[in-house]
Design a protein around this motif. Structure first.
Motif, short mmCIF file in Angstrom:
data_model
loop_
_atom_site.label_atom_id
_atom_site.label_comp_id
_atom_site.label_asym_id
_atom_site.label_seq_id
_atom_site.Cartn_x
_atom_site.Cartn_y
_atom_site.Cartn_z
N MET A 126 0.83 -1.20 0.00
CA MET A 126 0.00 0.00 0.00
C MET A 126 0.87 1.26 0.00
O MET A 126 0.53 2.26 -0.63
CB MET A 126 -0.91 0.01 1.24
CG MET A 126 -2.03 -0.99 1.17
SD MET A 126 -3.16 -0.56 -0.17
CE MET A 126 -3.57 -2.17 -0.78
N MET A 127 1.99 1.19 0.70
CA MET A 127 2.88 2.34 0.76
C MET A 127 3.45 2.64 -0.63
O MET A 127 3.44 3.78 -1.08
CB MET A 127 4.01 2.06 1.75
CG MET A 127 4.87 3.27 2.04
SD MET A 127 6.04 2.88 3.34
CE MET A 127 7.25 2.00 2.39
N VAL A 128 3.86 1.57 -1.31
CA VAL A 128 4.40 1.74 -2.65
C VAL A 128 3.34 2.37 -3.56
O VAL A 128 3.61 3.32 -4.31
CB VAL A 128 4.87 0.39 -3.21
CG1 VAL A 128 5.22 0.49 -4.69
CG2 VAL A 128 6.06 -0.12 -2.42
N LEU A 129 2.10 1.84 -3.44
CA LEU A 129 1.02 2.37 -4.28
C LEU A 129 0.78 3.85 -4.00
O LEU A 129 0.61 4.66 -4.91
CB LEU A 129 -0.27 1.59 -4.01
CG LEU A 129 -0.53 0.37 -4.89
CD1 LEU A 129 -1.86 -0.25 -4.52
CD2 LEU A 129 -0.55 0.80 -6.36
N THR A 130 0.72 4.20 -2.71
CA THR A 130 0.47 5.59 -2.33
C THR A 130 1.54 6.51 -2.91
O THR A 130 1.24 7.56 -3.50
CB THR A 130 0.48 5.75 -0.79
OG1 THR A 130 -0.21 4.65 -0.23
CG2 THR A 130 -0.18 7.04 -0.36
N PHE A 161 3.26 10.71 -6.46
CA PHE A 161 4.38 11.41 -7.10
C PHE A 161 4.64 11.06 -8.56
O PHE A 161 5.23 11.84 -9.28
CB PHE A 161 5.66 11.18 -6.30
CG PHE A 161 5.57 11.70 -4.89
CD1 PHE A 161 5.55 13.09 -4.66
CD2 PHE A 161 5.49 10.84 -3.82
CE1 PHE A 161 5.45 13.58 -3.36
CE2 PHE A 161 5.39 11.33 -2.53
CZ PHE A 161 5.38 12.70 -2.30
N PHE A 162 4.25 9.87 -9.00
CA PHE A 162 4.68 9.45 -10.34
C PHE A 162 3.56 9.30 -11.35
O PHE A 162 3.78 9.42 -12.54
CB PHE A 162 5.46 8.14 -10.26
CG PHE A 162 6.69 8.25 -9.40
CD1 PHE A 162 7.83 8.93 -9.86
CD2 PHE A 162 6.71 7.72 -8.12
CE1 PHE A 162 8.95 9.05 -9.06
CE2 PHE A 162 7.83 7.85 -7.31
CZ PHE A 162 8.96 8.51 -7.79
N ASP A 163 2.37 9.00 -10.88
CA ASP A 163 1.29 8.71 -11.81
C ASP A 163 0.60 10.02 -12.18
O ASP A 163 0.06 10.72 -11.33
CB ASP A 163 0.30 7.73 -11.14
CG ASP A 163 -0.70 7.22 -12.17
OD1 ASP A 163 -0.51 7.53 -13.36
OD2 ASP A 163 -1.64 6.53 -11.76
N PRO A 208 -5.39 11.23 -14.59
CA PRO A 208 -6.32 11.98 -13.72
C PRO A 208 -7.11 11.09 -12.74
O PRO A 208 -7.45 11.55 -11.66
CB PRO A 208 -7.25 12.67 -14.71
CG PRO A 208 -7.14 11.89 -15.99
CD PRO A 208 -5.76 11.32 -16.02
N ASN A 209 -7.40 9.81 -13.09
CA ASN A 209 -8.29 9.00 -12.25
C ASN A 209 -7.59 8.33 -11.07
O ASN A 209 -8.23 7.99 -10.09
CB ASN A 209 -8.95 7.91 -13.08
CG ASN A 209 -10.09 8.51 -13.90
OD1 ASN A 209 -10.61 9.56 -13.52
ND2 ASN A 209 -10.42 7.88 -15.01
N SER A 210 -6.31 8.12 -11.18
CA SER A 210 -5.62 7.27 -10.21
C SER A 210 -5.63 7.85 -8.81
O SER A 210 -5.58 7.12 -7.84
CB SER A 210 -4.19 7.03 -10.68
OG SER A 210 -3.53 8.28 -10.74
N HIS A 211 -5.73 9.13 -8.65
CA HIS A 211 -5.65 9.75 -7.32
C HIS A 211 -6.85 9.44 -6.44
O HIS A 211 -6.82 9.65 -5.24
CB HIS A 211 -5.49 11.27 -7.47
CG HIS A 211 -4.15 11.62 -8.00
ND1 HIS A 211 -3.12 12.02 -7.21
CD2 HIS A 211 -3.66 11.58 -9.26
CE1 HIS A 211 -2.05 12.23 -7.94
NE2 HIS A 211 -2.35 11.96 -9.21
N ARG A 212 -7.91 8.91 -7.08
CA ARG A 212 -9.11 8.62 -6.30
C ARG A 212 -8.86 7.64 -5.16
O ARG A 212 -9.45 7.72 -4.12
CB ARG A 212 -10.19 8.03 -7.23
CG ARG A 212 -11.27 9.03 -7.55
CD ARG A 212 -12.44 8.34 -8.15
NE ARG A 212 -12.37 8.42 -9.61
CZ ARG A 212 -12.91 7.53 -10.42
NH1 ARG A 212 -13.51 6.47 -9.92
NH2 ARG A 212 -12.85 7.68 -11.71
N LEU A 213 -7.97 6.67 -5.39
CA LEU A 213 -7.74 5.63 -4.38
C LEU A 213 -6.60 5.96 -3.42
O LEU A 213 -6.28 5.20 -2.54
CB LEU A 213 -7.45 4.29 -5.07
CG LEU A 213 -8.69 3.61 -5.64
CD1 LEU A 213 -8.28 2.39 -6.46
CD2 LEU A 213 -9.66 3.23 -4.54
#
Ligand code: UDP
Ligand code: MG
Length: 335
Positions: A246-250, A255-257, A260-265
């Motif tokens: 989860m930390m890696v995903l956050t 910072f890298f993605d 526009p949609n990915s920030h929702r999670l």
């Protein structure tokens, strides 16, 4: 009376219908064995006429001895009690319901004569036992084998012949939750199996209720495996791994993605990370406690540190019964 060659130790609980036939078959067996025998019957608090039958058997045959426990303490305790009284050079342990066929004893004794210290009966088949019992027994022995620290052979019961030296060791083990098959395997020495087909009970119904069997199973795993205590550590490590993911995903989303949609999670991942991280910390701490408890448990079990099969040019230790040092060295047949 001189030391008999064979002691038969038989725990029984409400076996009035089996005792006369058991005695008949055993006395025939005694005639065919290559030494004297004594029969030690342990009445595990029976409520039927078993004790009365034991008294009359003892009155008519000097080879028969019995003890009657104050109440029903369970098969393993009754067996432990009987072992304390056995005086023979070899001790045969069997059930009272003739599911451990007396004719197999000749083969057990043959292997003992050939130099084995423990000869246990291994069941090839179990006729007349329900499928549920067969299935659970099959699964249980294999599970125990995987979990246990010592190798406890599958499909073996308490039916066995053991040398005096092994019985002495079992008698010296101070632990209270006794799984005799496990302790017998723990002792080591030269062990071998004799395979036999297990018949149904001669008479009467099973005395090992489901509850008693379950208690025995739990007892054996707790007594011979540290894996249950380690469970918290394993779960904690899994939880920590998940928190890391989860930390890696956050971090990635933050910072890298750039889509526009990915920030929702992102918030979800952050909170999940926190929950799993805290869970991991707690589980691993419980696991650490578990390790210490495991050591305390090892110490209080008070098993000897080692067993000795043979000594060459050394004198037996003067205090072999000293369990306080947790070392009970014992050489075969020397004490
Ligand atoms: N037994 C005992 N105390 C108990 C339960 C059983 O001494 O609390 C004895 C029982 O009389 C028999 C042996 O242990 O001699 C094995 O029990 P059972 O035949 O009921 O179980 P099995 O192993 O055949 O399923
Ligand atoms: Mg039985």
């Amino acid at each position: 009376m001189p030391q008999p060659t064979y002691s038969f130790v038989i725990p029984l609980y409400n076996e009035e219908d089996n005792l006369p036939e058991l005695y008949r078959q055993l006395s025939r067996l005694f005639e065919s064995l290559d030494g004297d025998s004594e029969l030690i019957l342990v009445d595990d608090g029976s409520r039927d006429r078993s004790l009365a039958i034991l008294r009359s058997l003892q009155a008519q045959d000097a080879r028969v001895r019995y003890l009657s426990l104050g109440r029903n303490f369970g098969h393993q305790i009754a067996l432990s009690a009987g072992l304390q009284f056995a005086t023979g050079k070899a001790i045969v342990v069997m059930d009272a319901d003739l599911q451990d066929p007396p004719e197999v004893v000749a083969q057990l004794s043959e292997q003992w004569r050939a130099g084995y210290d423990v000869v246990y009966g291994q069941r090839l088949s179990r006729t007349k036992e329900g499928w549920l019992k067969r299935l659970t027994a099959y699964g249980f022995y294999r599970l125990l084998n995987r979990l246990s620290d010592v190798e406890i052979p599958a499909d073996t019961g308490d039916f066995c012949l053991m040398d005096r030296a092994v019985a002495d060791l079992l008698n010296q083990m101070p632990e209270r939750n006794r799984y005799i098959r496990g302790l017998r395997a723990w002792v080591g020495f030269r062990q071998t199996a004799v395979q036999f087909h297990r018949p149904g009970r001669f008479a009467g119904s099973v005395k090992y209720t489901f509850r008693k069997s379950l208690a025995l199973a739990i007892n054996s795993i707790l007594g011979f495996s540290k894996i249950p205590l380690r469970l918290a550590t394993y779960l904690g490590l899994f939880s920590a791994g998940f928190a890391g993911l989860m930390m890696v995903l956050t971090i990635y989303w933050r910072f890298f993605d750039r889509s526009p949609n990915s920030h929702r999670l992102e918030g979800f991942a952050l909170i999940t990370m926190g929950v799993f991280f805290l869970g991991a910390v707690q589980l691993i701490c419980i696991g650490i406690l578990g390790e210490y408890i495991g050591r305390i448990y090892e110490e209080v079990k008070g098993r000897p540190l080692f067993t000795i099969k043979e000594l060459g040019g050394l004198k037996p230790l003067s205090n072999p019964h000293n369990t306080q040092t947790h070392a009970v060295p014992l050489a075969k047949g020397l004490y």
